[in-house]
Enzyme design. Structure first.
Site, mmCIF file in Angstrom:
data_model
loop_
_atom_site.group_PDB
_atom_site.id
_atom_site.type_symbol
_atom_site.label_atom_id
_atom_site.label_comp_id
_atom_site.label_asym_id
_atom_site.label_seq_id
_atom_site.Cartn_x
_atom_site.Cartn_y
_atom_site.Cartn_z
ATOM 1 N N SER A 54 12.292 56.180 -40.196
ATOM 2 C CA SER A 54 11.204 56.494 -39.260
ATOM 3 C C SER A 54 11.119 57.997 -38.993
ATOM 4 O O SER A 54 10.109 58.473 -38.483
ATOM 5 C CB SER A 54 11.395 55.728 -37.953
ATOM 6 N N HIS A 55 12.149 58.751 -39.298
ATOM 7 C CA HIS A 55 12.103 60.208 -39.127
ATOM 8 C C HIS A 55 12.272 60.946 -40.449
ATOM 9 O O HIS A 55 12.522 62.136 -40.468
ATOM 10 C CB HIS A 55 13.188 60.674 -38.147
ATOM 11 N N ASP A 195 9.191 53.408 -34.927
ATOM 12 C CA ASP A 195 9.253 51.989 -35.280
ATOM 13 C C ASP A 195 7.909 51.310 -35.061
ATOM 14 O O ASP A 195 7.560 50.370 -35.785
ATOM 15 C CB ASP A 195 10.328 51.289 -34.443
#
Lengths: 344, 344
Positions: A54-55, A195
């Site tokens: 997610s990053h 998310d």
């Protein structure tokens, strides 16, 4: 510039350094200078490598659009102010937070070794990544590190009826003896924003009890959250109090914006929260008594004895080792998106 | 000695100072010296005054039995070590944590004003009270204060199968302009131990999802928790990570015992956890930019605008004002228990 990473284009796995080069080239293509681009690219590649998707490269579109619309300055030169023996401030000058932290690193480590503690108070900064990459290296240097960063208005304070706080993560790292640092990094919202975005893209539902829609009603639909909805804090009033603490330290104390204060409506494509960050370092050499490293190992051993199978960060380190051996997997669609960012 | 608080015996309300005198007399009767007794009595009376009854006079029996059996030394003289410009350590010498903190207060405040930060690392200490009384006064002096204290083995780490951590609270206080400080104090266990004891005494059930019985099965029966059961952490793995942080700072760093390390089985009546405490101070005068006090008020105003009716500590301050006007209510049975402790 594209030639430099042609070798990485064979297959769906890429080594760490070529990935950093590719991401650096993309950021430079969109207006960042090579120093800033290199720091953000490395951070992003670390997240991808460690399975913190997610990053990872998922965020590149957000970095690029934020640069393209002039919301964040990819050429900003941060300025450090040595405020007191244990305290330094950095004005990120509307640039990314990570180069500001990098600028203060050496000064802060020296302060911590001398006084026992050090604070790095960063303002006017943009942070779109995970927080563990900021604290883990300090633990690698033998220091305890704690950091908080606020983000953008997306989380309802407990007892409130509309969003105010950001996802407002807290990260903490301690050194270990002969092992990678013990690190945790947690959003004080019930789930991280990344998310929600990933669930929306994948067409998946969210767990119950983590978010509300635009009317404040509970929802598990990620699109409803992204379209005027909001997140809840984790653990009810306790997570909300911690989120408030994050706003007070990362913004109130540093001079940055609270998560609800900046206005990016005039910058179509802006995705990087323009806020602040607070980092605290503690040098355990001043602790006296039994060495801190021994004590950390004792606690970990006893946690395992109490049945704990997995420490925070274990999964990241496992992914890291696999990536070091096998390279970092990049799907065909993800790769096409990166290539488009490099061209476009 | 009993004559000094005869006046307090009329009716079921007692003013703050006479209550402190009564509690001091009880602790002196059971072996504390007058200095230590005065500090603990005042702390205990503050909790009762503010409606924090699980840490008020309810705890006196625990203080007394811990003194009576020789588990805690009510005459201990703590020793302060000036370890570094921003760091001081206190060896509580098997005494209570609060006199150790009191000893370090002036030094730590001076350090924070000079260096920007200060740490107080207390070891060999016993803490049986709430944590907000430790941080609120620093905020009254214009400082930001953060503290953690570990307790005794009663909480299962997330993913584990047996208790290891204590209730491990985190407290945080910031100064306000012309108002009482903004303070929170939260157990990282799903509920505090005091609430379990109070529920057991009152014959009430616990909420679901906060505790397990001796077999590790979920329970709402407080007696099942007290008889070999255990608490869970709040917010699952996140509360557990915070609880681990509390162990590492309050014990690992200070040189105190982890919550699971001390053995009080040979001291029948021992109730005071023999661990450590960590306190961090930040002087916002070094923050630069807009005054921190203004920023705190902005955030609070905007939290109210987002629908938040009650700030952390609001209820304590309301109870405090009522007690200042009307006195502190002590039930007949509670009063009888105190009188018995004074005699016995």
């Amino acid at each position: 510039m594209q030639q430099a990473h042609t070798g990485a284009r064979t297959g769906d796995r890429i080594a760490f350094d070529p990935l950093v080069e590719l991401l650096t080239a993309i950021l430079v293509r969109h207006g960042a200078n090579r120093h800033v681009a290199g720091i953000i690219a490395r951070n992003c590649a670390m997240c991808e490598r460690d399975g913190c998707t997610s990053h990872g490269i998922f965020r590149m579109a957000g970095y690029v659009s934020s640069l393209d619309c002039g919301w964040v300055d990819g050429t900003a030169v941060p300025v450090i102010e040595d405020a007191a023996p244990a305290y330094c401030r950095v004005d990120a000058k509307n640039g990314f937070a990570q180069p500001a932290l990098e600028l203060a690193r050496k000064t802060a480590v020296e302060k911590a070794r001398h006084t026992g503690l050090a604070a790095i108070a960063i303002r006017g900064s943009h942070h779109l990544s995970a927080l563990w990459p900021d604290v883990e290296p300090f633990a690698g240097d033998g220091l305890i590190a704690f950091s908080v960063v606020n983000s953008f208005r997306c989380t309802v304070p407990h007892g409130g009826d509309s969003p105010l706080f950001g996802t407002n993560p807290v990260a903490f790292a301690v050194p270990r003896q002969g092992e990678e640092p013990l690190v945790f990094d947690m959003a004080t919202s019930a789930i991280p924003n990344g998310d929600v975005q990933i669930a929306a893209r994948a067409g998946q539902q969210l767990p119950g009890g983590v978010a509300v829609d635009a009317n404040g009603a509970p929802t598990t639909d990620p699109d409803a959250v992204l379209n005027g909805g909001a997140l809840l804090t984790f653990g009810g009033h306790k997570g909300s109090a911690l989120s408030m603490m994050v706003e007070l330290l990362a913004a109130g104390l540093t001079g940055g914006h609270f998560s609800h204060e900046f206005d990016w409506s005039g910058h179509d494509g802006a995705q990087t929260p323009h806020t602040g960050q607070f980092v605290l370092l503690i040098d355990p050499q001043h602790a006296g008594g039994r060495p801190f490293g021994d004590r950390v190992e004792t606690l970990i051993k006893d946690m395992r004895f109490a049945g704990v199978q997995r420490l925070p960060a274990d999964r990241r380190y496992r992914n890291r080792r696999r990536a070091e051996q096998q390279g970092i997997h990049i799907g065909v669609e993800e790769r096409a998106r990166l290539d488009a960012l490099l061209e476009g």
